[in-house]
Structures are given as structure tokens and as C-alpha cells.
Design an enzyme around this catalytic site. Structure first.
Site, PDB file in Angstrom:
ATOM      1  N   ARG A   2       0.831  -1.209   0.000  1.00 19.05           N
ATOM      2  CA  ARG A   2       0.000   0.000   0.000  1.00 19.05           C
ATOM      3  C   ARG A   2       0.864   1.258   0.000  1.00 19.05           C
ATOM      4  O   ARG A   2       0.559   2.226  -0.696  1.00 19.05           O
ATOM      5  CB  ARG A   2      -0.912   0.059   1.247  1.00 19.05           C
ATOM      6  CG  ARG A   2      -1.992  -0.995   1.330  1.00 19.05           C
ATOM      7  CD  ARG A   2      -3.328  -0.562   0.781  1.00 19.05           C
ATOM      8  NE  ARG A   2      -3.737   0.783   1.133  1.00 19.05           N
ATOM      9  CZ  ARG A   2      -4.971   1.238   1.019  1.00 19.05           C
ATOM     10  NH1 ARG A   2      -5.937   0.430   0.591  1.00 19.05           N
ATOM     11  NH2 ARG A   2      -5.276   2.478   1.308  1.00 19.05           N
ATOM     12  N   TYR A  12      -9.602   8.592 -11.148  1.00 17.16           N
ATOM     13  CA  TYR A  12     -10.644   9.546 -10.729  1.00 17.16           C
ATOM     14  C   TYR A  12     -10.469   9.887  -9.267  1.00 17.16           C
ATOM     15  O   TYR A  12     -10.068   9.052  -8.472  1.00 17.16           O
ATOM     16  CB  TYR A  12     -12.055   8.998 -10.983  1.00 17.16           C
ATOM     17  CG  TYR A  12     -12.363   7.680 -10.322  1.00 17.16           C
ATOM     18  CD1 TYR A  12     -12.070   6.475 -10.961  1.00 17.16           C
ATOM     19  CD2 TYR A  12     -12.968   7.623  -9.077  1.00 17.16           C
ATOM     20  CE1 TYR A  12     -12.361   5.264 -10.371  1.00 17.16           C
ATOM     21  CE2 TYR A  12     -13.269   6.400  -8.476  1.00 17.16           C
ATOM     22  CZ  TYR A  12     -12.954   5.224  -9.122  1.00 17.16           C
ATOM     23  OH  TYR A  12     -13.237   4.021  -8.538  1.00 17.16           O
ATOM     24  N   PRO A  13     -10.743  11.147  -8.924  1.00 14.46           N
ATOM     25  CA  PRO A  13     -10.690  11.552  -7.527  1.00 14.46           C
ATOM     26  C   PRO A  13     -12.076  11.363  -6.906  1.00 14.46           C
ATOM     27  O   PRO A  13     -13.076  11.345  -7.623  1.00 14.46           O
ATOM     28  CB  PRO A  13     -10.342  13.037  -7.618  1.00 14.46           C
ATOM     29  CG  PRO A  13     -10.939  13.486  -8.905  1.00 14.46           C
ATOM     30  CD  PRO A  13     -10.964  12.291  -9.828  1.00 14.46           C
ATOM     31  N   MET A  14     -12.128  11.205  -5.589  1.00 18.22           N
ATOM     32  CA  MET A  14     -13.437  11.038  -4.946  1.00 18.22           C
ATOM     33  C   MET A  14     -13.457  11.601  -3.526  1.00 18.22           C
ATOM     34  O   MET A  14     -12.423  11.798  -2.901  1.00 18.22           O
ATOM     35  CB  MET A  14     -13.848   9.580  -4.931  1.00 18.22           C
ATOM     36  CG  MET A  14     -12.902   8.672  -4.192  1.00 18.22           C
ATOM     37  SD  MET A  14     -13.614   6.996  -4.063  1.00 18.22           S
ATOM     38  CE  MET A  14     -15.009   7.309  -2.978  1.00 18.22           C
ATOM     39  N   LYS A  61     -15.877  11.323   0.277  1.00 17.92           N
ATOM     40  CA  LYS A  61     -16.984  10.705   0.991  1.00 17.92           C
ATOM     41  C   LYS A  61     -17.954  11.838   1.351  1.00 17.92           C
ATOM     42  O   LYS A  61     -17.534  12.924   1.759  1.00 17.92           O
ATOM     43  CB  LYS A  61     -16.485  10.007   2.267  1.00 17.92           C
ATOM     44  CG  LYS A  61     -15.657   8.757   2.007  1.00 17.92           C
ATOM     45  CD  LYS A  61     -16.478   7.648   1.362  1.00 17.92           C
ATOM     46  CE  LYS A  61     -15.868   6.273   1.549  1.00 17.92           C
ATOM     47  NZ  LYS A  61     -14.451   6.137   1.215  1.00 17.92           N
ATOM     48  N   HIS A 107     -17.250  -3.464   0.439  1.00 26.24           N
ATOM     49  CA  HIS A 107     -16.709  -2.762  -0.717  1.00 26.24           C
ATOM     50  C   HIS A 107     -15.492  -3.510  -1.277  1.00 26.24           C
ATOM     51  O   HIS A 107     -15.352  -3.696  -2.489  1.00 26.24           O
ATOM     52  CB  HIS A 107     -16.315  -1.357  -0.274  1.00 26.24           C
ATOM     53  CG  HIS A 107     -16.045  -0.398  -1.379  1.00 26.24           C
ATOM     54  ND1 HIS A 107     -17.012   0.011  -2.268  1.00 26.24           N
ATOM     55  CD2 HIS A 107     -14.920   0.260  -1.736  1.00 26.24           C
ATOM     56  CE1 HIS A 107     -16.495   0.874  -3.117  1.00 26.24           C
ATOM     57  NE2 HIS A 107     -15.220   1.030  -2.827  1.00 26.24           N
ATOM     58  N   GLN A 131      -5.723  -1.918  -8.374  1.00 27.57           N
ATOM     59  CA  GLN A 131      -6.047  -0.546  -7.967  1.00 27.57           C
ATOM     60  C   GLN A 131      -5.027   0.034  -7.006  1.00 27.57           C
ATOM     61  O   GLN A 131      -4.405  -0.673  -6.231  1.00 27.57           O
ATOM     62  CB  GLN A 131      -7.444  -0.488  -7.353  1.00 27.57           C
ATOM     63  CG  GLN A 131      -7.545  -1.140  -5.991  1.00 27.57           C
ATOM     64  CD  GLN A 131      -8.946  -1.005  -5.401  1.00 27.57           C
ATOM     65  OE1 GLN A 131      -9.888  -0.623  -6.074  1.00 27.57           O
ATOM     66  NE2 GLN A 131      -9.077  -1.320  -4.132  1.00 27.57           N
TER      67      GLN A 131
END
Lengths: 218, 218, 218, 218, 218
Positions: free
Chosen positions: E100, E114-116, E118, E141, E154
Site C-alpha cells: 500500500r 478519478y478523484p473522490m 466521501k 466494498h 487498484q
């Protein structure tokens, strides 16, 4: 004139962000490059934010502090310890107020800035909350900030009526990891989770001007 | 033609904001700079707002005032004092209306402008409120404004159907601190807290044109 | 080809808004300026809106009108008066439809245009309302418009599937005060207060082209 | 390389929209104009949308169709009619799938394109609905489309993860009136009324390239 | 200086997206084109995203894993199998954390970014959920992600306080169909369906630089 425009209290704070158009930069002659560097503030900024340093309206009042001395510490109101504690409190608050209005900024290399609003949504309306609720919420919010003491220093400035956002938050740190950590942890605090709206985030380095030019290959 | 376009009542008000592109400015010859300064309004504005001065629809009516004289002051409707009070009221309202429609603006150095809308959200819908509620809310709103009398002067102009926002608010002050204070305090007032949507905020100096050019290094 | 693209009913309506870049304009030679003026539609528009004139789906039907003659006026269905009234109704509706689809626009000097949508929010969803409710609401909406007869003329065009907004509203008036008044009053009508979303507002003058150029100093 | 990038099923679909800057165009020499026309795809597009043709996930399954033959038509599962009906169903679905993934587009002159999302709002959340509800809603939605058979042909492409919107809708028609009608009628269908979010609408003509240049005066 | 700016853990990740202005490109000489290619990172990016690789806060803790060994597998806390299982768990988690924070990216040809954020809405507020709820939701998820193992890889990076979005998602695949499929399936997962806000989607090819230039006709 300048003198007349000094506000009743606090400083004017102007955040200016510039974007280098490298395509155009390469077309400049060395003389033009030098001129551009020495009159940097004549470039048009890509983002600007105008605010004033301000006192916090949610600090502990002398009455509240005195009451806590009597109730929690069991001091008598006319004891010497009580008087001394009140005097210390006044000195502390005076210095705190001075630091808020006329702050000394650290020379730490990392600087983060973002503007923010408090929400006025149907069920998340900061401005419809009673003062006592706002004070309690801000106290919890401040505790998160205090956990980062020594690692993140913050400057809160107010812009209501002056710019498109209500506050500006400027953070200083030595490690970008700390910036990310404090903003992430804050987001779970009720003041942010329910009532905050954030603008764009700007991260930068605090450098002597000549080092900045070297880094940007200007 | 111009004469035909004069509105039934009030003035046209045009707010124009220009941005100086210093990069292009430096490329102009002295002749071109002089020409640009003397035909300032031929530059394309970065922001414009077109509105009309307007009467307030929430002022006290003569009926309301008369009723309050009888009920609260105990005056009889056919007394001389009643007649005199009504006459004074009429004169006061006439001057107030005149000031709203054809205002005299103060020469105070600080000018703040922002456009605003009233919300039409599901549970925050100004336009779905009965007139009496809107009148009561506006009366409370006006009280906050009155507390700043002598420190902040305001000009409210209407733009429904004329521009993208419904109203323009122009504030004049001698200290920028007062601008920030009034807008911040207003935000807790129910009219703003629940029903207002704000556009961009513009803060500027009111200066003779030649001083403005000097300040901008033009 | 052009002929083939004529729609089944109504006209194509194209609103084009141009912005004059005075900085560039001054750089043109007189020949170039003349050429630009005579081929105006080759400039790129700053805003465009493409729509079709359209019939209203909420007008009174012949059945409804007939029923009202019997119930409200007490006419018998086979009376001569009934037949005449129906014939008049048909003529009136035919002219109304003709005016909606192939309108004659007044030469009044003031023109206002804005695009709009009907909302599809959780509790303010026009498209989830039964037809009868929409018809009743539109009837109340039309009444506000009728109060401005002779002072404001309107052209409603439909753009669903053709442009980013669902309708275009074009208003004509002799006094800008009337434009502001009708749009303001409409905002309290339930159709606007609860269900309307507005785009940008454009206000302009209707002028012969040469007068327009004179006004714009072109 | 190109071959490797062919997706497992369906086609890449690229919608590109260009804006002609007539101001700049007039400055080009005839040679440059010719070069620009023959390498059209080297201009930067004003809007682009990248998607894939896709199968529908809400079509009738063979099991559902078989069950309906037994329950609604009273066929026995081992009858020759049942077998034939299933075979026909398979052929029909195969052709339908083929048409969805590798469509033949009509040469009708009018083309309309818009991107769309399904909502994820608090009370209007498409992605929180059970599959059966979505299937039922999409069946009603498809019925509206079928009423325009022969007048409007549609191409639905998926862009989740590929572009900023989840789907692209491309409509073909011979009369612009039909485009407006189908999109307007669809808006009252529950799928659109409650769950759809629309992007920009683009309307254009399908023309041989040389006719397009003639129309645009290029 | 560079060394001092290395964060306490993880890597700086900078996503830069450039747009080629073919119009301007054709005006460059061959020398200028070559220079532009060899100093690519001096062009101004059309989109940038700055984030840090980060550990997940929702992974299984050693305590949780130990408890599951006792309760679900019936192991005794002082057995050799228990000790071995804990040791394996530590090694697995160490490698997972390493992957990670300091990831090896696959050389698969397709890249999606893509940015995200919450959400912090009234009834969809991720940051107001208890930790246990967020952990349970994130586990569901992750299961969707695992179904695409071997087809989609990812990289999740955190940007709270660093950029305008809270996270960046970078996906790698060999078939664009898989990118579309995973993002579409994820959208029905509760974490995305109720709590996610997405930014712009960027899809690209991972290519050696000279092949990239060939593809772009540069």
C-alpha cells in the site's frame, strides 16, 4: 491613506497564488525574466483570498473561568489563590488574543491553505444553532487541533463580507504527512462533519525567494 | 431614446468590475496607456451587475402606524396630535422612499458589494412564506442593520429579471472591520441564516480616478 | 435541405448573444470593422439557446369549455347559443395556437431572456405531479401574466432535448421596471416558487442595427 | 497494439464536438484552410465523450420468457410450439444484442446527444433500488421509447469509469420536433422524473463532410 | 531539502494530465518540438492531483484475527498452530502495508484515474458514522474489488488537506471493458451508492514515451 485603512483590530491578510505559464516564460528575454522576477506581485494571481486576523468568539470568559475555580478547585472568591489565578488567566488570554490578532508565523517548510464556510442547510445550519451549542462544538474541535501541537501550527482568518468564503485556514508543518493527518482527523469532528464546506486546497513550500526560483526553474 | 428608457421609478444601477492584465499592460506604449485610461469603460468588465433602486415592500403602512398611535399611545383618531403624527409619518416615509429610490452615497473609502438571492428550497422557501412572516423577519433583519448606523451605510438594489441574482447589496464604511462585522452578525439573523444565498463578494476603495491609477501602478 | 428541416409545427428559435471584445476591436482596420459588421453572425456567440415555439398542453379543451357552458351558464347542449359559443371558442383557440406557434413579436424597446427548467427534486418534482395538478398550477401562473397585459408581452419556447434548459422565456416591454415587476411577482407564484430553476438573465435593447452599432461605439 | 485494445464485447464510441473560431479562421490562408479541413480530427474538441456500446442488463431472460409461455399462453413445456417460441426468442435476443453491441446507425439528418447519470440522492437513489424495481422501471421507460418507433432511433452507450457521466444517449430523427417530443415525454417517466441527471444537450445535422463545410461557410 | 520533504510514511504521488494544443503545436519549428518533448514536465498541466500513498485504517487487527482463530477455528491461545497463524498474519499484513505504501504498479496498458470524496450530507454522512459501521461497509466494498483480482489492479491514495478531493483511485487493466465493469458494479455497493462523490474520470494508455508521441502524431 494606507494608515487610515488599518482596521480597528488585527491585520489584513492577503493570500495570493500565481501560476507560471512556462510556455510564455520561455519566450521572454533574460531581461524580461529578470524584470518579471523583481516585480513578482504585478503578475495576475490565479487565486487570491483577502481576510482579517480575528479574535475567537468562543474562548472561555473570565466569569466562566472564575466559576470553575470556585466549583471545580474549591477556591474561595476572596482568597489570594483565586486572585492570582484570575491574574494569570488575564495574562494568558491577553497573549492568546495578541497571537490571534498579530501572529508570529513559524518558518516550517510546508504551508497548506484552504477557505471554508459554515453550512446553512436545512438540517445542518451552523448559524441557526444557539451560541452555547456552537461554543461546545468548537471546544471539541479545538481539542483535535491541540493533539497536533508542535507538529502543525494554524492561522485562522475571517473573511465574511470580504471574500467569497467565510474563513481561511493556513496550516504550517515540517512533514506533509501531518497536514494530511490533521485535516483527515478533523473531518470526523462534528463541526467539520456536519457544518463545514471546504473550498480549494493549496499546498506549497515556504522558501527564500531565490530558492523558489531555482526550484521552479525560472 | 435614453429618456424613453428611464424607468417608472428609481435609477438604473450598474456595477462594473475590471481586471487589469498587467502582463498586457506593460506591452502598451505610453500613448496606448493614456488612451486606455481615458476610455476606461471600453474595457471589458470581469463582472457586471445591473439592477434598479427600489422601494421596500415591507415598510410600515399608514394604517399600521395610525393603529399603533391609537392602541399604543392612546391617541384619539380626531385629535390634533394624531393628525400631526400622521403628517410627520408621511414626511418621514416620503424622505425614506426618496432616499431608497434616488440615494445619496457617502464618500467613505471602503466599498463592499455582493449579489444575493432568497432561497426556494424544500424547507427554506422565502417565496412560499406568507407576507406577514416575511415582514416580521425583515423587521428583525433591519434591526441588525440599524445597530451599525453611522458606521456602515447600505444600498439595496433589485435585479429580479435583470441579472442572475435577485438583489445587490452595496455597503460603505470607513473601517473594513465594520464591513466584516455587519455581514458576520447578519449571517445569524434568520433571514440570512435560513433564506439567503450569496454570490461573490467584491471589496474595493472609493478613490478619485487619478489616485486609483497611482495605487494600481498604471 | 433547409426545407426538409422545417419542424412538423412551429418555428426554430435561435437566441444568440455576442460579446464585443473592445480590446481586439480597436486593433482592426476600418475595412475589417466594416466586414465584421456586415457578417455579424460569423462571430462566435457568447451564449446561444436553440428552441422551438410550441403549443401549451394546459389550455382548456373543447370538452371542458362545453361542460362549463352547460354547468355554469345553464346553456342546453343543442341550443343555438351553445353552438355559437363553441364556434367562437374554436376560432379563439385557433388564433391562440397560431400566435403561440408563429408569433408576431412587438417592437417594444426592451427585451429580456432567460432559460428555465422545472425541478425534479425530492419534494419539489414537477414531473411527478399528476396532469390535473400541473394544469391548475399553470392556470394560476397565467393569471399573474395576464395582469401585465399591454405592459409585458411574452414568448415561451420549448427546448427539451435541444438545449441545456427546458424552456426559454423572452419578455418584451417599454419600461424595464415592468420586466422587473413581472418576474418578481411571478416568483411568489407556486409554479415558480416551488418548481422553477432559472438560468442566466439577459436584458437588451431592440434597435435597428445601425443604431445598435452607434450605441456600442462600433 | 490497436488490436489488443479491442474490448471483450462492443465498440468504443467517441463523440467529438468541435467549435469553429471564425475570427481565427478568417486569418488562415487558403492552403491552411484546406489543411485544417483534411485533418479535422487534429483540432482540439470543445467537448468529447468516450463510451462503449453495451448490452442491457434488464432484458427478459429465457427463464422469464419460458414461464410467461406456460402461464400466459397456456403452452406445455414439452410442446413443439414451446420449443419453437423459445428458438424464436433466442434468435430475436441474439439480433437485439448484436444491434446493441454493433449497431447500424440510420442516415437520418438530425442527431441529438446528451450524457446522463442515475441519481444517488437521499430519497432518489437508483443504485440503492433492488434489481427487480430497476427492471420494472426500465420496462416502463422502454415503452415510451417504443411509441416513437420509426420516428426516433436511439443508441445507448455506457461510460461508467470512462468519462464523467455514466451513459450517453444518441438520438436520430428526421424531424427535430420528434427529438423534442420524445425527450419531453420521457421526462415524465419515473426513471427520468426521479432518477435521471442530464448533462449538456448537443443537436446537430448528419451531413456528408463537403456539405457540412458548405453549411458552415468554411 | 528534497530529503527533508520525504513524508513519515508512504510516497508522494503526483498525477499530471496534459492537453496538446495541436493548433499551436503545428506552429512550432522542429527544434522547438524536440525541445518541448524532452522537457515535457514544463508544460502546464490541464489537471493535476497530489496525494500520498496510505495505509488502510479498516484492516483486520491482530486482536480481531486472534479472536477469530479461537472462536471460529477452535484454536487454543497457547497452541503452536495459534502462534504460527499469528506469525503468518503479521507477515501478510506487513507485505500488504508495504504494497500500500510503496506499491509496484503493473505494466498493463490501460490506466483509469478519478478523484473522490466521501459525502457529508444530511442523511448520507460518512464522517458521522461510527468506526464499526465504516469498517463493515468497507469490507463489503473490498469484496467487489477482489472479484476483479487479476483483471483490475487498484492504487488508492489519500489527499485530504493536500488537494480538492479526499482520495485518488488509479485503476490498471488489460481490457477497458473491465474498468467499466468494476466501476459500474462498485456503484451498487453501499459505500459508493450512498456515500461517494466522484470527480472527473481520466482514461489513458500506459506506453513508452516514444510510442506515446507516435500515437499523438507529435
Amino acid at each position: 491613506m494606507t494608515d487610515k485603512l488599518r482596521p480597528k483590530e488585527g491585520w489584513h491578510v492577503l493570500h495570493l497564488y500565481y501560476r507560471i505559464d512556462f510556455g510564455s516564460w520561455h519566450l521572454l528575454s533574460n531581461e524580461e525574466k529578470f524584470a518579471a522576477k523583481t516585480s513578482f506581485s504585478d503578475l495576475t494571481p490565479a487565486f487570491s483570498f483577502y481576510s482579517l486576523t480575528e479574535r475567537s468568539e468562543y474562548t472561555t470568559s473570565e466569569e466562566e473561568f472564575g466559576a470553575s475555580l470556585i466549583e471545580e478547585k474549591g477556591l474561595s472568591k476572596d482568597s489570594a489563590e483565586f486572585s492570582q489565578a484570575i491574574e494569570d488567566f488575564r495574562a494568558r488570554m491577553k497573549k492568546y488574543l495578541q497571537d490571534r490578532l498579530y501572529p508570529n508565523l513559524p518558518d516550517w517548510p510546508l504551508v497548506c491553505f484552504y477557505p471554508m464556510n459554515k453550512r446553512r442547510n436545512e438540517q445542518q445550519n451552523w448559524y441557526a444553532l444557539p451560541f452555547a451549542d456552537r461554543k461546545r462544538l468548537m471546544a471539541g474541535h479545538a481539542q483535535v487541533g491541540r493533539r497536533f501541537a508542535g507538529r502543525v501550527r494554524q492561522l485562522i482568518t475571517g473573511a465574511t463580507g470580504l471574500d467569497d468564503w467565510e474563513w481561511g485556514v493556513t496550516l504550517f508543518a515540517r512533514d506533509i504527512f501531518e497536514i494530511k493527518s490533521i485535516v483527515y482527523e478533523m473531518r470526523f469532528d462534528e463541526v467539520s462533519a456536519r457544518y463545514a464546506e471546504f473550498g480549494e486546497f493549496y499546498v506549497g513550500l515556504q522558501l527564500p525567494l531565490h530558492q523558489l526560483f531555482t526550484r521552479l526553474l525560472l
